[in-house]
Design an enzyme around this catalytic site. Structure first.
Site, PDB file in Angstrom:
ATOM      1  N   ARG A 187      26.618  44.104  32.755  1.00  0.00           N
ATOM      2  CA  ARG A 187      27.346  43.160  32.163  1.00  0.00           C
ATOM      3  C   ARG A 187      26.833  41.611  32.567  1.00  0.00           C
ATOM      4  O   ARG A 187      26.940  40.763  31.659  1.00  0.00           O
ATOM      5  CB  ARG A 187      28.848  43.287  32.610  1.00  0.00           C
ATOM      6  CG  ARG A 187      29.822  44.216  31.851  1.00  0.00           C
ATOM      7  CD  ARG A 187      30.773  44.891  32.542  1.00  0.00           C
ATOM      8  NE  ARG A 187      31.730  43.818  33.016  1.00  0.00           N
ATOM      9  CZ  ARG A 187      32.862  43.650  34.011  1.00  0.00           C
ATOM     10  NH1 ARG A 187      32.643  44.757  34.737  1.00  0.00           N
ATOM     11  NH2 ARG A 187      33.438  42.789  34.247  1.00  0.00           N
TER      12      ARG A 187
ATOM     13  N   ARG B   1      31.559  33.934  23.888  1.00  0.00           N
ATOM     14  CA  ARG B   1      30.595  34.654  24.804  1.00  0.00           C
ATOM     15  C   ARG B   1      29.246  34.492  24.065  1.00  0.00           C
ATOM     16  O   ARG B   1      28.342  35.068  24.937  1.00  0.00           O
ATOM     17  CB  ARG B   1      30.975  35.943  25.102  1.00  0.00           C
ATOM     18  CG  ARG B   1      31.423  36.262  26.463  1.00  0.00           C
ATOM     19  CD  ARG B   1      31.842  37.510  26.399  1.00  0.00           C
ATOM     20  NE  ARG B   1      31.949  38.177  27.556  1.00  0.00           N
ATOM     21  CZ  ARG B   1      33.033  38.807  28.438  1.00  0.00           C
ATOM     22  NH1 ARG B   1      34.078  38.064  28.234  1.00  0.00           N
ATOM     23  NH2 ARG B   1      32.883  39.520  29.368  1.00  0.00           N
TER      24      ARG B   1
ATOM     25  N   ARG C 210      38.760  48.980  37.256  1.00  0.00           N
ATOM     26  CA  ARG C 210      38.350  48.823  35.782  1.00  0.00           C
ATOM     27  C   ARG C 210      37.069  49.691  35.794  1.00  0.00           C
ATOM     28  O   ARG C 210      36.057  49.682  36.585  1.00  0.00           O
ATOM     29  CB  ARG C 210      37.944  47.584  35.330  1.00  0.00           C
ATOM     30  CG  ARG C 210      39.142  46.939  34.638  1.00  0.00           C
ATOM     31  CD  ARG C 210      39.017  45.467  34.372  1.00  0.00           C
ATOM     32  NE  ARG C 210      37.677  45.214  33.732  1.00  0.00           N
ATOM     33  CZ  ARG C 210      37.267  44.005  33.426  1.00  0.00           C
ATOM     34  NH1 ARG C 210      37.813  42.945  33.687  1.00  0.00           N
ATOM     35  NH2 ARG C 210      36.189  43.851  32.971  1.00  0.00           N
TER      36      ARG C 210
HETATM   37  P1  ADP Z   1      34.207  40.161  32.351  1.00  0.00           P
HETATM   38  O1  ADP Z   1      34.425  38.840  32.179  1.00  0.00           O
HETATM   39  O2  ADP Z   1      34.476  40.477  34.148  1.00  0.00           O
HETATM   40  O3  ADP Z   1      33.069  40.686  32.254  1.00  0.00           O
HETATM   41  P2  ADP Z   1      36.062  40.642  30.563  1.00  0.00           P
HETATM   42  O4  ADP Z   1      37.607  41.498  30.647  1.00  0.00           O
HETATM   43  O5  ADP Z   1      36.169  39.438  29.879  1.00  0.00           O
HETATM   44  O6  ADP Z   1      35.435  41.258  31.786  1.00  0.00           O
HETATM   45  O7  ADP Z   1      35.353  41.689  29.182  1.00  0.00           O
HETATM   46  C1  ADP Z   1      35.043  43.041  29.197  1.00  0.00           C
HETATM   47  C2  ADP Z   1      34.159  43.459  28.425  1.00  0.00           C
HETATM   48  O8  ADP Z   1      34.764  43.464  27.104  1.00  0.00           O
HETATM   49  C3  ADP Z   1      32.749  42.918  28.276  1.00  0.00           C
HETATM   50  O9  ADP Z   1      31.948  43.553  28.969  1.00  0.00           O
HETATM   51  C4  ADP Z   1      32.586  43.214  26.715  1.00  0.00           C
HETATM   52  O10 ADP Z   1      32.434  44.530  26.264  1.00  0.00           O
HETATM   53  C5  ADP Z   1      34.146  43.203  25.983  1.00  0.00           C
HETATM   54  N1  ADP Z   1      34.257  41.689  25.593  1.00  0.00           N
HETATM   55  C6  ADP Z   1      35.270  40.820  26.082  1.00  0.00           C
HETATM   56  N2  ADP Z   1      35.181  39.591  25.530  1.00  0.00           N
HETATM   57  C7  ADP Z   1      34.251  39.749  24.616  1.00  0.00           C
HETATM   58  C8  ADP Z   1      33.632  38.679  23.525  1.00  0.00           C
HETATM   59  N3  ADP Z   1      34.146  37.525  23.467  1.00  0.00           N
HETATM   60  N4  ADP Z   1      32.686  39.118  22.967  1.00  0.00           N
HETATM   61  C9  ADP Z   1      32.275  40.363  22.955  1.00  0.00           C
HETATM   62  N5  ADP Z   1      32.587  41.396  23.625  1.00  0.00           N
HETATM   63  C10 ADP Z   1      33.547  41.145  24.707  1.00  0.00           C
END
Ligand code: ADP
Length: 259
Positions: free
Chosen positions: A200, A112, A189
């Protein structure tokens, strides 16, 4: 592996021999929050019999357990901010070192940031030199319009037990508020609240979307699929046909016989 009720088996039950692909692949599902990464991951798990690695799910599990990692990340996650690259890289490294990832895996929500992307390429290359079988990566970019995302996410519900995703408009459960597969009460969620969702999405625009340029430069296997207009099933059919195209039909040993 689908059981009689059509549910997707927990990762631990996936049989290595049952995968239709003949060489390991790392599928990177890329797209903004609400683009359908979780839903498409579950279809891919069922089809390819390789595990889904969702960094969001792993992080939420730490919060649910209330362990040291969970306590450290709780505030950032609730605010819709990314957690540290160091932590996520470590979690992914440990997860892909497990034996069920030998035939490949699906990365959902990782990488990400540019730092995570560089680390991921390094991890994949390192795996290749230690096992002689580097999982070739394929990036699938789910492209979705901003307004569609806001509408979609406000109706999103999830089963806390099996993880099945529902949507009040596009994918309602048979009985309002109840999971079709195991009868659990559906929840939403905490970070799907509209103000947190906007944060986000802002983080995605700032830190994650630019990675598309990184993938264009480093991977010749980038699939871009319009995930705004069609049903999740139709999007999945497109992904399947594009994947067959980039990987070559001879990657799909057992699947070919069934096609
Ligand atoms: P979405 O893609 O719908 O935002 P996720 O479940 O993938 O939902 O992620 C939820 C939260 O988890 C993010 O907003 C962040 O806080 C954290 N997160 C998930 N993956 C990562 C990542 N690769 N790096 C940093 N934070 C992450």
């Amino acid at each position: 592996m689908a059981n009689a009720a059509g549910a997707v088996a927990p990762v631990g039950e996936l049989s290595e021999a049952a995968t239709p692909i003949t060489t390991p692949i790392a599928i990177i599902l890329f797209g903004s929050p609400g683009s359908g990464k979780g839903t498409q991951s579950k279809y891919l798990v069922e089809w390819l019999k390789i595990p889904q690695i969702s960094t969001g799910d792993m992080l939420r599990e730490h919060i649910r357990q209330g362990d040291a990692i969970g306590l450290a990340i709780m505030d950032r996650m609730r605010a819709g901010s990314l957690v540290s690259d160091e932590l996520v890289n470590q979690l992914v490294f440990e997860r892909i070192s497990q034996p069920d990832c030998n035939r490949g895996f699906i990365l959902d929500g990782y990488p990400r940031t540019p730092t995570q992307a560089e680390e991921m390429m390094r991890l994949l290359a390192a795996r290749g030199s230690s096992t002689g079988k580097s999982p070739g990566e394929v990036v699938i970019h789910l492209v979705v319009d901003y307004n569609v995302i806001i509408t979609r996410m406000s109706g999103r519900r999830v089963c806390p037990k099996c993880g099945t995703l529902y949507n009040a408009v596009s994918r309602p459960p048979k009985v309002v508020g109840i999971c079709d597969l195991d009868g659990s009460s559906l929840t939403f969620r905490e970070d799907d609240r509209e103000d947190v969702l906007r944060e986000r999405l802002a983080q995605y625009e700032r830190q994650t979307r630019p990675l598309i340029e990184f993938f264009r430069a480093t991977s010749d296997r980038l699939i871009e699929v319009d995930a705004s207009r069609e049903t999740p099933e139709a999007v999945f059919e497109r992904i399947k046909s594009e994947l067959r195209g980039v990987l070559g039909q001879n990657q799909f040993g057992q699947d070919r016989a069934r096609a």
